[in-house]
Scaffold this motif. Sequence first.
Motif, PDB file in Angstrom:
ATOM      1  N   GLY A  66       0.805  -1.209   0.000  1.00  0.00           N
ATOM      2  CA  GLY A  66       0.000   0.000   0.000  1.00  0.00           C
ATOM      3  C   GLY A  66       0.840   1.262   0.000  1.00  0.00           C
ATOM      4  N   THR A  67       0.212   2.363   0.367  1.00  0.00           N
ATOM      5  CA  THR A  67       0.910   3.643   0.496  1.00  0.00           C
ATOM      6  C   THR A  67       1.758   3.603   1.771  1.00  0.00           C
ATOM      7  OG1 THR A  67      -0.843   4.635   1.819  1.00  0.00           O
ATOM      8  CG2 THR A  67      -1.018   4.880  -0.600  1.00  0.00           C
ATOM      9  N   PRO A  68       2.673   4.551   1.936  1.00  0.00           N
ATOM     10  CA  PRO A  68       3.447   4.567   3.184  1.00  0.00           C
ATOM     11  C   PRO A  68       2.550   4.564   4.430  1.00  0.00           C
ATOM     12  CG  PRO A  68       4.467   6.038   1.599  1.00  0.00           C
ATOM     13  CD  PRO A  68       3.167   5.575   0.983  1.00  0.00           C
ATOM     14  N   ASP A  69       1.466   5.347   4.407  1.00  0.00           N
ATOM     15  CA  ASP A  69       0.582   5.397   5.578  1.00  0.00           C
ATOM     16  C   ASP A  69      -0.142   4.078   5.819  1.00  0.00           C
ATOM     17  OD1 ASP A  69       1.290   8.001   6.177  1.00  0.00           O
ATOM     18  OD2 ASP A  69      -0.412   8.889   5.121  1.00  0.00           O
ATOM     19  N   SER A  70      -0.663   3.453   4.751  1.00  0.00           N
ATOM     20  CA  SER A  70      -1.396   2.196   4.958  1.00  0.00           C
ATOM     21  C   SER A  70      -0.452   1.060   5.319  1.00  0.00           C
ATOM     22  CB  SER A  70      -2.263   1.846   3.746  1.00  0.00           C
ATOM     23  OG  SER A  70      -1.478   1.460   2.641  1.00  0.00           O
ATOM     24  N   VAL A  71       0.772   1.073   4.781  1.00  0.00           N
ATOM     25  CA  VAL A  71       1.763   0.061   5.175  1.00  0.00           C
ATOM     26  C   VAL A  71       2.096   0.222   6.652  1.00  0.00           C
ATOM     27  CG1 VAL A  71       4.197  -0.619   4.893  1.00  0.00           C
ATOM     28  CG2 VAL A  71       2.717  -0.398   2.894  1.00  0.00           C
ATOM     29  N   LEU A  72       2.275   1.464   7.096  1.00  0.00           N
ATOM     30  CA  LEU A  72       2.541   1.713   8.512  1.00  0.00           C
ATOM     31  C   LEU A  72       1.401   1.188   9.379  1.00  0.00           C
ATOM     32  CD1 LEU A  72       4.299   2.916  10.738  1.00  0.00           C
ATOM     33  CD2 LEU A  72       3.165   5.111  10.327  1.00  0.00           C
ATOM     34  N   GLN A  73       0.148   1.423   8.978  1.00  0.00           N
ATOM     35  CA  GLN A  73      -1.002   0.913   9.740  1.00  0.00           C
ATOM     36  C   GLN A  73      -0.991  -0.612   9.788  1.00  0.00           C
ATOM     37  OE1 GLN A  73      -4.286   2.745   7.652  1.00  0.00           O
ATOM     38  NE2 GLN A  73      -4.472   4.355   9.195  1.00  0.00           N
ATOM     39  N   GLN A  74      -0.680  -1.244   8.659  1.00  0.00           N
ATOM     40  CA  GLN A  74      -0.626  -2.712   8.636  1.00  0.00           C
ATOM     41  C   GLN A  74       0.467  -3.237   9.551  1.00  0.00           C
ATOM     42  OE1 GLN A  74      -1.003  -4.482   4.533  1.00  0.00           O
ATOM     43  NE2 GLN A  74      -1.073  -2.299   3.992  1.00  0.00           N
ATOM     44  N   LEU A  75       1.620  -2.592   9.526  1.00  0.00           N
ATOM     45  CA  LEU A  75       2.723  -3.018  10.392  1.00  0.00           C
ATOM     46  C   LEU A  75       2.390  -2.807  11.858  1.00  0.00           C
ATOM     47  CD1 LEU A  75       5.799  -1.727   8.345  1.00  0.00           C
ATOM     48  CD2 LEU A  75       4.822  -4.035   8.399  1.00  0.00           C
ATOM     49  N   GLN A  76       1.730  -1.692  12.179  1.00  0.00           N
ATOM     50  CA  GLN A  76       1.305  -1.457  13.559  1.00  0.00           C
ATOM     51  C   GLN A  76       0.260  -2.487  13.978  1.00  0.00           C
ATOM     52  OE1 GLN A  76       0.243   2.683  13.121  1.00  0.00           O
ATOM     53  NE2 GLN A  76       2.167   3.366  14.051  1.00  0.00           N
ATOM     54  N   GLY A  77      -0.570  -2.911  13.035  1.00  0.00           N
ATOM     55  CA  GLY A  77      -1.548  -3.963  13.325  1.00  0.00           C
ATOM     56  C   GLY A  77      -0.875  -5.271  13.690  1.00  0.00           C
ATOM     57  N   LEU A  78       0.241  -5.596  13.037  1.00  0.00           N
ATOM     58  CA  LEU A  78       0.990  -6.808  13.388  1.00  0.00           C
ATOM     59  C   LEU A  78       1.506  -6.707  14.813  1.00  0.00           C
ATOM     60  CD1 LEU A  78       3.050  -7.384  10.102  1.00  0.00           C
ATOM     61  CD2 LEU A  78       1.007  -8.619  10.859  1.00  0.00           C
ATOM     62  N   SER A  79       2.046  -5.550  15.160  1.00  0.00           N
ATOM     63  CA  SER A  79       2.543  -5.337  16.519  1.00  0.00           C
ATOM     64  C   SER A  79       1.409  -5.485  17.534  1.00  0.00           C
ATOM     65  CB  SER A  79       3.180  -3.952  16.622  1.00  0.00           C
ATOM     66  OG  SER A  79       3.608  -3.706  17.925  1.00  0.00           O
ATOM     67  N   GLY A  80       0.240  -4.944  17.185  1.00  0.00           N
ATOM     68  CA  GLY A  80      -0.917  -5.039  18.074  1.00  0.00           C
ATOM     69  C   GLY A  80      -1.395  -6.462  18.304  1.00  0.00           C
ATOM     70  N   LEU A  81      -1.061  -7.369  17.368  1.00  0.00           N
ATOM     71  CA  LEU A  81      -1.420  -8.787  17.519  1.00  0.00           C
ATOM     72  C   LEU A  81      -0.420  -9.547  18.391  1.00  0.00           C
ATOM     73  CD1 LEU A  81      -2.479  -9.702  13.863  1.00  0.00           C
ATOM     74  CD2 LEU A  81      -3.970  -9.580  15.870  1.00  0.00           C
ATOM     75  N   GLY A  82       0.675  -8.868  18.749  1.00  0.00           N
ATOM     76  CA  GLY A  82       1.698  -9.551  19.549  1.00  0.00           C
ATOM     77  C   GLY A  82       2.825 -10.117  18.707  1.00  0.00           C
ATOM     78  N   ILE A  83       2.921  -9.680  17.456  1.00  0.00           N
ATOM     79  CA  ILE A  83       4.022 -10.107  16.593  1.00  0.00           C
ATOM     80  C   ILE A  83       5.176  -9.143  16.860  1.00  0.00           C
ATOM     81  CG2 ILE A  83       4.766 -10.413  14.203  1.00  0.00           C
ATOM     82  CD1 ILE A  83       1.748 -11.052  13.605  1.00  0.00           C
ATOM     83  N   PRO A  84       6.273  -9.647  17.442  1.00  0.00           N
ATOM     84  CA  PRO A  84       7.279  -8.761  17.999  1.00  0.00           C
ATOM     85  C   PRO A  84       8.196  -8.066  17.004  1.00  0.00           C
ATOM     86  CG  PRO A  84       7.949 -11.029  18.277  1.00  0.00           C
ATOM     87  CD  PRO A  84       6.571 -11.052  17.686  1.00  0.00           C
ATOM     88  N   HIS A  85       8.487  -8.701  15.887  1.00  0.00           N
ATOM     89  CA  HIS A  85       9.545  -8.193  15.022  1.00  0.00           C
ATOM     90  C   HIS A  85       9.245  -8.656  13.604  1.00  0.00           C
ATOM     91  CE1 HIS A  85      13.615  -6.436  15.281  1.00  0.00           C
ATOM     92  NE2 HIS A  85      13.913  -7.182  14.244  1.00  0.00           N
ATOM     93  N   LEU A  86       9.623  -7.873  12.625  1.00  0.00           N
ATOM     94  CA  LEU A  86       9.322  -8.188  11.237  1.00  0.00           C
ATOM     95  C   LEU A  86      10.601  -8.223  10.424  1.00  0.00           C
ATOM     96  CD1 LEU A  86       6.902  -8.525   9.237  1.00  0.00           C
ATOM     97  CD2 LEU A  86       7.089  -6.084   8.823  1.00  0.00           C
ATOM     98  N   ASN A  87      10.802  -9.320   9.703  1.00  0.00           N
ATOM     99  CA  ASN A  87      11.873  -9.429   8.728  1.00  0.00           C
ATOM    100  C   ASN A  87      11.246  -9.028   7.398  1.00  0.00           C
ATOM    101  OD1 ASN A  87      14.173 -10.164   7.236  1.00  0.00           O
ATOM    102  ND2 ASN A  87      13.425 -12.250   6.992  1.00  0.00           N
ATOM    103  N   THR A  88      11.636  -7.891   6.860  1.00  0.00           N
ATOM    104  CA  THR A  88      11.009  -7.400   5.638  1.00  0.00           C
ATOM    105  C   THR A  88      11.850  -7.747   4.427  1.00  0.00           C
ATOM    106  OG1 THR A  88      12.064  -5.258   5.941  1.00  0.00           O
ATOM    107  CG2 THR A  88       9.817  -5.492   6.745  1.00  0.00           C
TER     108      THR A  88
END
Length: 184
Positions: free
Chosen positions: A153-175
């Motif tokens: 998505g856009t930078p803003d929607s990607v940020l929201q998606q990544l924050q959603g992962l954190s909110g689920l308890g996913i600690p770290h992302l390998n991009t």
Amino acid sequence: MTIWTRWPEAAHLLASCAADPRPVLAVRTNTDATIAATAKRGFPVFLGPCIPAEAARKFRIYKEALHARGCDEDTTAGLLAKSVITKHVIVGETEEAAWACAERMAGKNPMMNRSNDSRSLREMASVDLTSVEHQNDPNRKNPEHVQAWMVCGTPDSVLQQLQGLSGLGIPHLNTRFTVGSYNP
């Protein structure tokens, strides 16, 4: 070094991470039993791509196994900070541009059978995977693949998606930032 003889195909060395500048030895797996065994041995876990709700469930298994091992909160937090899930991140100036790029880069991925599936990757990304319709869909693996692998998505929607992962308890992302399209 017991881990090398027990799980030679699963041991990975990550050069460094934000949580610790030293190399990190971790176990790569998506299976519940190996996740629990990894925690019992005190190693971080590297999940491959999986649907966010499933990744959250797997990290709960990992955290419970760390607590069962007797790890205190600081040790648990440290190991979780070094544990990751892998996602492709595709960013565009608009949602349409990002998804068009995703189609060029991953639309012909051989891990999906799109011969009888005319949906776009963007449509697959929005499928409710818990719905009865999805469970009865003969092409159900395609949206599962898209939702397991992609953040788009856009930078803003990607940020929201990544924050959603954190909110689920996913600690770290390998991009993974893929450049270019898949050309079989």
